[in-house]
Design a protein around this motif. Sequence first.
Motif, PDB file in Angstrom:
ATOM      1  N   SER A 169       0.821  -1.204   0.000  1.00  0.00           N
ATOM      2  CA  SER A 169       0.000   0.000   0.000  1.00  0.00           C
ATOM      3  C   SER A 169       0.860   1.262   0.000  1.00  0.00           C
ATOM      4  N   GLY A 170       0.387   2.290  -0.715  1.00  0.00           N
ATOM      5  CA  GLY A 170       1.102   3.554  -0.770  1.00  0.00           C
ATOM      6  C   GLY A 170       0.727   4.333  -2.008  1.00  0.00           C
ATOM      7  N   ALA A 171       1.417   5.458  -2.219  1.00  0.00           N
ATOM      8  CA  ALA A 171       1.219   6.284  -3.406  1.00  0.00           C
ATOM      9  C   ALA A 171       2.388   6.056  -4.360  1.00  0.00           C
ATOM     10  N   TYR A 172       2.080   5.857  -5.650  1.00  0.00           N
ATOM     11  CA  TYR A 172       3.110   5.467  -6.612  1.00  0.00           C
ATOM     12  C   TYR A 172       2.961   6.233  -7.922  1.00  0.00           C
ATOM     13  N   CYS A 173       4.095   6.376  -8.627  1.00  0.00           N
ATOM     14  CA  CYS A 173       4.094   6.997  -9.947  1.00  0.00           C
ATOM     15  C   CYS A 173       5.290   6.484 -10.734  1.00  0.00           C
ATOM     16  N   ALA A 174       5.250   6.690 -12.057  1.00  0.00           N
ATOM     17  CA  ALA A 174       6.353   6.299 -12.931  1.00  0.00           C
ATOM     18  C   ALA A 174       7.338   7.460 -13.051  1.00  0.00           C
ATOM     19  N   VAL A 175       8.614   7.175 -12.860  1.00  0.00           N
ATOM     20  CA  VAL A 175       9.648   8.214 -12.953  1.00  0.00           C
ATOM     21  C   VAL A 175      10.834   7.664 -13.743  1.00  0.00           C
ATOM     22  N   ARG A 176      11.713   8.573 -14.161  1.00  0.00           N
ATOM     23  CA  ARG A 176      12.967   8.165 -14.798  1.00  0.00           C
ATOM     24  C   ARG A 176      14.127   8.529 -13.891  1.00  0.00           C
ATOM     25  N   ASP A 177      15.113   7.648 -13.865  1.00  0.00           N
ATOM     26  CA  ASP A 177      16.342   7.908 -13.098  1.00  0.00           C
ATOM     27  C   ASP A 177      17.491   7.922 -14.091  1.00  0.00           C
ATOM     28  N   THR A 178      18.075   9.065 -14.330  1.00  0.00           N
ATOM     29  CA  THR A 178      19.190   9.197 -15.274  1.00  0.00           C
ATOM     30  C   THR A 178      20.480   9.616 -14.579  1.00  0.00           C
ATOM     31  N   VAL A 179      20.487   9.543 -13.258  1.00  0.00           N
ATOM     32  CA  VAL A 179      21.649   9.988 -12.483  1.00  0.00           C
ATOM     33  C   VAL A 179      22.482   8.773 -12.068  1.00  0.00           C
ATOM     34  N   ALA A 180      23.772   8.809 -12.370  1.00  0.00           N
ATOM     35  CA  ALA A 180      24.670   7.699 -12.033  1.00  0.00           C
ATOM     36  C   ALA A 180      25.012   7.715 -10.544  1.00  0.00           C
ATOM     37  N   PRO A 181      25.406   6.568 -10.003  1.00  0.00           N
ATOM     38  CA  PRO A 181      25.833   6.522  -8.599  1.00  0.00           C
ATOM     39  C   PRO A 181      27.022   7.454  -8.343  1.00  0.00           C
ATOM     40  N   ALA A 182      27.100   7.943  -7.123  1.00  0.00           N
ATOM     41  CA  ALA A 182      28.223   8.792  -6.707  1.00  0.00           C
ATOM     42  C   ALA A 182      29.194   7.949  -5.889  1.00  0.00           C
ATOM     43  N   LEU A 183      30.484   8.039  -6.215  1.00  0.00           N
ATOM     44  CA  LEU A 183      31.521   7.246  -5.554  1.00  0.00           C
ATOM     45  C   LEU A 183      32.576   8.175  -4.965  1.00  0.00           C
ATOM     46  N   ARG A 184      33.000   7.865  -3.739  1.00  0.00           N
ATOM     47  CA  ARG A 184      34.015   8.689  -3.073  1.00  0.00           C
ATOM     48  C   ARG A 184      34.776   7.829  -2.076  1.00  0.00           C
ATOM     49  N   PRO A 185      36.120   7.786  -2.156  1.00  0.00           N
ATOM     50  CA  PRO A 185      36.880   6.990  -1.192  1.00  0.00           C
ATOM     51  C   PRO A 185      36.767   7.562   0.217  1.00  0.00           C
ATOM     52  N   ALA A 186      36.512   6.694   1.184  1.00  0.00           N
ATOM     53  CA  ALA A 186      36.446   7.121   2.591  1.00  0.00           C
ATOM     54  C   ALA A 186      37.821   6.907   3.207  1.00  0.00           C
ATOM     55  N   LEU A 187      38.782   7.717   2.747  1.00  0.00           N
ATOM     56  CA  LEU A 187      40.182   7.586   3.142  1.00  0.00           C
ATOM     57  C   LEU A 187      40.764   8.965   3.425  1.00  0.00           C
ATOM     58  N   PRO A 188      41.826   9.032   4.192  1.00  0.00           N
ATOM     59  CA  PRO A 188      42.535  10.311   4.339  1.00  0.00           C
ATOM     60  C   PRO A 188      43.105  10.736   2.986  1.00  0.00           C
ATOM     61  N   THR A 189      43.438  12.007   2.841  1.00  0.00           N
ATOM     62  CA  THR A 189      43.939  12.512   1.557  1.00  0.00           C
ATOM     63  C   THR A 189      45.212  11.803   1.114  1.00  0.00           C
ATOM     64  N   SER A 190      45.948  11.260   2.058  1.00  0.00           N
ATOM     65  CA  SER A 190      47.174  10.533   1.704  1.00  0.00           C
ATOM     66  C   SER A 190      46.874   9.192   1.054  1.00  0.00           C
ATOM     67  N   GLY A 191      45.635   8.701   1.200  1.00  0.00           N
ATOM     68  CA  GLY A 191      45.273   7.400   0.657  1.00  0.00           C
ATOM     69  C   GLY A 191      45.790   6.229   1.461  1.00  0.00           C
ATOM     70  N   ARG A 192      46.278   6.479   2.672  1.00  0.00           N
ATOM     71  CA  ARG A 192      46.865   5.404   3.462  1.00  0.00           C
ATOM     72  C   ARG A 192      45.790   4.517   4.081  1.00  0.00           C
ATOM     73  N   VAL A 193      46.009   3.209   3.958  1.00  0.00           N
ATOM     74  CA  VAL A 193      45.134   2.202   4.554  1.00  0.00           C
ATOM     75  C   VAL A 193      45.891   1.564   5.712  1.00  0.00           C
ATOM     76  N   THR A 194      45.333   1.635   6.915  1.00  0.00           N
ATOM     77  CA  THR A 194      46.044   1.151   8.096  1.00  0.00           C
ATOM     78  C   THR A 194      45.647  -0.268   8.487  1.00  0.00           C
ATOM     79  N   GLY A 195      44.495  -0.739   8.057  1.00  0.00           N
ATOM     80  CA  GLY A 195      44.069  -2.094   8.409  1.00  0.00           C
ATOM     81  C   GLY A 195      44.080  -2.997   7.198  1.00  0.00           C
ATOM     82  N   SER A 196      43.238  -4.033   7.245  1.00  0.00           N
ATOM     83  CA  SER A 196      43.175  -4.979   6.131  1.00  0.00           C
ATOM     84  C   SER A 196      42.001  -4.700   5.209  1.00  0.00           C
TER      85      SER A 196
END
Length: 266
Positions: A169-196
């Motif tokens: 149950s709910g309210a529904y409609c037809a829509v278009r999605d033309t936006v690509a996923p957004a990706l961003r590394p969750a790392l310090p600017t140095s790019g250093r990985v301290t774990g595994s």
Amino acid sequence: LFAMHKIKADNGGIIVLDDYSRHKVTVEVSDISGNITAADFYLKRDDSVQAGEPVDDRLSEFPMFWNLPNLIVTDELCVTVPLGALYNNVGFKYGKVAEADTAAGIYSPVWQLGDDRLPLHVPFIVTIPVGYDESCTDRMLLARVGANGRLASAGGKVEGGKLSAAVRSGAYCAVRDTVAPALRPALPTSGRVTGSSFRIRATDNLAGISVFEVLVDGQWTLASFKNSYITVYLSEDKVSRGRHGVMVKAADAVGNSSELSFEIVW
């Protein structure tokens, strides 16, 4: 669903309260092996008048029966409630609550289907005609319209000029999605990985991320996706210590895709 003859109760299970005392009700359920589960609850008659909800004259009410498949068909809408979806006979409320607005990316009327108090064992199928113009139907999906107007993906597929999806149950409609996923590394600017492992923030505006892949130095690397983060797992038997190039690819449920390249130091 077809076990009404197995229910033993006075007056067909209808409880009539002739007084205002508190009454204990016990329900016992047994399986074929004789195992029994019991539950107690209490009832008390209350004749106070409860305020009803205002009548929405945009909605129609269609009678549906728990022991039958139910079908609503109009020129603009088809609702298929399969056998086994309903727990009891209901008046299914439905109707057009807003018109299409292609300028806002809404390609069909907004339809209210049922209400939040309608219990369903399985979803029902809604089908909306959307035409055959691929410039409009490409990357189209059904969206649920929240009380605040926000859209949330309900999935669906376009075939033969019609968009169909399994919903509740709910309210529904037809829509278009033309936006690509957004990706961003969750790392310090140095790019250093301290774990595994390290994480990549991966979000999508509507359809939702459905597939992803992570390559480290061009080689497939084990990763998982949860709560808008891709977690990449590193092991010394596959990745040496030092600087490495990472490529992430992700696509949403209607085919919008994006890539991200960066370096890490492990």
